[in-house]
Design a protein around this motif. Structure first.
Motif, PDB file in Angstrom:
ATOM      1  N   UNK A  15       0.846  -1.167   0.000  1.00 46.99           N
ATOM      2  CA  UNK A  15       0.000   0.000   0.000  1.00 46.99           C
ATOM      3  C   UNK A  15       0.893   1.231   0.000  1.00 46.99           C
ATOM      4  N   UNK A  16       0.561   2.129  -0.808  1.00 51.95           N
ATOM      5  CA  UNK A  16       1.346   3.355  -0.876  1.00 51.95           C
ATOM      6  C   UNK A  16       1.026   4.258   0.299  1.00 51.95           C
ATOM      7  N   UNK A  17       2.021   5.010   0.687  1.00 49.44           N
ATOM      8  CA  UNK A  17       1.847   5.929   1.810  1.00 49.44           C
ATOM      9  C   UNK A  17       0.821   7.011   1.482  1.00 49.44           C
ATOM     10  N   UNK A  18       0.699   7.346   0.202  1.00 50.85           N
ATOM     11  CA  UNK A  18      -0.267   8.364  -0.206  1.00 50.85           C
ATOM     12  C   UNK A  18      -1.692   7.896   0.096  1.00 50.85           C
ATOM     13  N   UNK A  19      -1.988   6.626  -0.200  1.00 47.70           N
ATOM     14  CA  UNK A  19      -3.324   6.105   0.074  1.00 47.70           C
ATOM     15  C   UNK A  19      -3.581   6.030   1.572  1.00 47.70           C
ATOM     16  N   UNK A  20      -2.570   5.631   2.318  1.00 47.31           N
ATOM     17  CA  UNK A  20      -2.712   5.544   3.759  1.00 47.31           C
ATOM     18  C   UNK A  20      -2.951   6.927   4.368  1.00 47.31           C
ATOM     19  N   UNK A  21      -2.237   7.927   3.868  1.00 45.01           N
ATOM     20  CA  UNK A  21      -2.437   9.298   4.346  1.00 45.01           C
ATOM     21  C   UNK A  21      -3.840   9.794   3.988  1.00 45.01           C
ATOM     22  N   UNK A  22      -4.332   9.431   2.804  1.00 43.57           N
ATOM     23  CA  UNK A  22      -5.687   9.828   2.411  1.00 43.57           C
ATOM     24  C   UNK A  22      -6.736   9.196   3.318  1.00 43.57           C
ATOM     25  N   UNK A  23      -6.565   7.907   3.644  1.00 43.63           N
ATOM     26  CA  UNK A  23      -7.497   7.249   4.550  1.00 43.63           C
ATOM     27  C   UNK A  23      -7.447   7.883   5.938  1.00 43.63           C
ATOM     28  N   UNK A  24      -6.256   8.252   6.382  1.00 41.68           N
ATOM     29  CA  UNK A  24      -6.109   8.894   7.689  1.00 41.68           C
ATOM     30  C   UNK A  24      -6.833  10.235   7.713  1.00 41.68           C
ATOM     31  N   UNK A  25      -6.631  11.051   6.702  1.00 35.24           N
ATOM     32  CA  UNK A  25      -7.276  12.373   6.655  1.00 35.24           C
ATOM     33  C   UNK A  25      -8.790  12.220   6.538  1.00 35.24           C
TER      34      UNK A  25
END
Length: 87
Positions: A1-11
């Motif tokens: 999983x890319x960090x970008x997707x993880x950051x989007x889910x977090x936000x």
């Protein structure tokens, strides 16, 4: 999983939990409903940690990706709980 997707889910989780906390502060019945939803989400989160190998197979993702999503979910729930309790 890319960090970008993880950051989007977090936000997205932070925004959703903060919005629910704000709605709960508007009316006592909304507070009860949001508290029930928060308790149900916490129970599901705990079950996902206990059954991580089964859940990752069902979602067709790796266990590491599932655990990353669960950690991001916990962080966003903690931020939302601050809004929920302080409002």
């Amino acid at each position: 999983m890319r960090a970008m997707y993880l950051a989007n889910y977090f936000v997205a989780g932070c925004i959703a939990s903060s919005l629910l906390g704000w709605i709960a502060s508007l009316h006592p019945m909304a507070f009860r409903a949001i508290a029930f939803l928060a308790a149900a989400a916490f129970i599901l989160w705990g079950l996902c940690w206990l059954l991580d190998f089964s859940v990752s197979g069902w979602l067709k993702i790796s266990v590491q990706n599932l655990q990353a999503l669960l950690l991001a979910g916990m962080a966003s729930i903690v931020i939302g709980a601050g809004v929920f309790l302080c409002s």
